[in-house]
Write an enzyme that holds these catalytic residues in place. Structure first.
Site: not given
Ligand code: UT7
Length: 350
Positions: A114, A277, A307
């Protein structure tokens, strides 16, 4: 010593639009979840066979070169930033040299994910400052769609990424010029390298110990680089601990932006456009709030493209300029954070 300036900028995104609803055909996700957590509405996917990371980079480069008022034969160095190269090796830089029929110039590939574009820009800036080169082509390009896990297992990563490319031509700004790149700032902390990584194929042999090694024959040892097991365990796809990345990003983005401003005697209110970014709209909003920036000071287009990693900053910079949000003399800040971790900023007078 000459300051460098962006003399031409271009971008290319594939035609094929993939909406959040389209992704629900492959995995358990929803438009609501994706928009709420990331701000993304849609992204572009490259044509499976006719478009590659290099071909998209070339399309963006053609525009940047034309806008700089030069030809591909005038370019005297290429820097290509990507995490999704056409080949494991050689890098995309030489493929650009070949595709654009350039002279036998140097071609460097940057692997800083990134932060790749800002790192590449910083390298180019040094070469211009020393007088070594006069027309440097800097490209950020990604074809993520070819290497994502589209099953529900990979949904936290695959919904985020999109394809596209951006490019700039860097030239000396001229002796009396007050415009150009004022400073660049590069950082890394490898402590959490595996938090956002594609583990295999690689030479790390992380999942094996020396004691175990004695039990393997040559054929099995060869499989440490690439095996069916790695595919079954999804180690050939990007893996990410999203919340951990988010937590670090919201600290390092403001820090590296303030570093650039402090170095040049500016404050957040002096920024005309911040191009963060495009990792996640929520991260950009957090950074905006932390620095007390107004909406019109921050440019985001993640809603349309997702992204695009090394391509996200040049694509956003190009669109902001095309929409006349950036004019001559404006203070523009580029800032990135991502896998590594690496983070970086660049402050420029347009
Ligand atoms: O450019 C590269 C650098 N990367 C980043 O900057 C990414 C930084 N992180 C993020 O943007 C966020 O952490 C994400 C968008 C990747 C994820 O969002 P989050 O609010 O942190 O969600 P989480 O990973 O804590 O997951 C919450 C829930 C989980 O379910 P449970 O365990 O609570 O039942 C995941 O399994 O959301 C679930 N989940 C999804 N649900 C529907 C994860 N991905 C998805 C999805 N659709 N695509």
């Amino acid at each position: 010593m000459y300051r460098s300036k962006i003399a031409g900028i271009g971008m290319y995104v594939p035609e094929h639009v993939v909406t959040n609803n389209d992704l629900t055909k492959y995995m358990d996700t929803s438009d609501e979840w994706i928009q709420e957590r990331t701000g993304i509405k849609e992204r572009r996917y490259a044509h499976r066979t006719s478009e590659t990371t290099t071909t998209m980079g070339v399309e963006a480069a053609k525009i940047a070169i034309e806008r700089a008022g030069i030809t591909p034969q005038d370019i005297d160095f290429i820097i290509f930033a990507t995490l999704s190269p056409d080949y494991y090796f050689p890098g995309c830089g030489v493929l650009v040299q070949r595709a654009m029929k350039m002279k036998e110039i140097g071609a460097l590939d940057v692997r800083n994910q990134c932060s790749g574009f800002v790192y590449a820009l910083s390298v180019a800036d040094q070469f211009i400052k020393t007088g070594m080169y006069k027309n440097i082509l800097v490209i950020g390009s990604e074809k993520h769609s070819f290497g994502l896990d589209f099953s529900t297992r990979g949904r936290n990563v695959s919904v985020i990424f999109g394809d596209g490319a951006g490019a700039v031509v860097l030239q000396p700004a001229g002796e009396d010029s007050t415009s150009g790149i004022l400073s660049t700032h590069l950082h890394s902390d490898g402590e959490s390298a595996e938090i956002l990584a594609m583990y295999n194929p690689g030479t790390h042999a992380n999942h094996w110990t020396d004691q175990k090694l004695a039990d393997f024959d040559e054929a099995e040892i060869a499989q440490m680089f690439f095996s069916h097991n790695m595919i079954d365990k999804a180690q050939v796809f990007p893996n990410m601990d999203g919340p951990a990345v988010f937590k670090k990003a919201v600290v390092k983005f403001p820090e590296v932006i303030m570093e650039a401003l402090n170095k040049n005697g500016y404050q957040p209110s002096d920024i005309i456009v911040l191009i963060p970014h495009q990792a996640n709209l929520r991260i950009a909003e957090f950074v905006q709030k932390k620095l007390g920036l107004k909406d019109e000071q921050v440019y985001n287009n993640i809603q349309k493209y997702g992204n695009t990693t090394a391509a996200s900053i040049p694509i956003a910079l190009c669109e902001a300029w095309q929409e006349e949000k950036i004019k001559e003399g404006d203070l523009v800040c580029l800032a990135a954070f991502g896998s590594g971790f690496t983070w970086a900023s660049a402050l420029l007078k347009w």
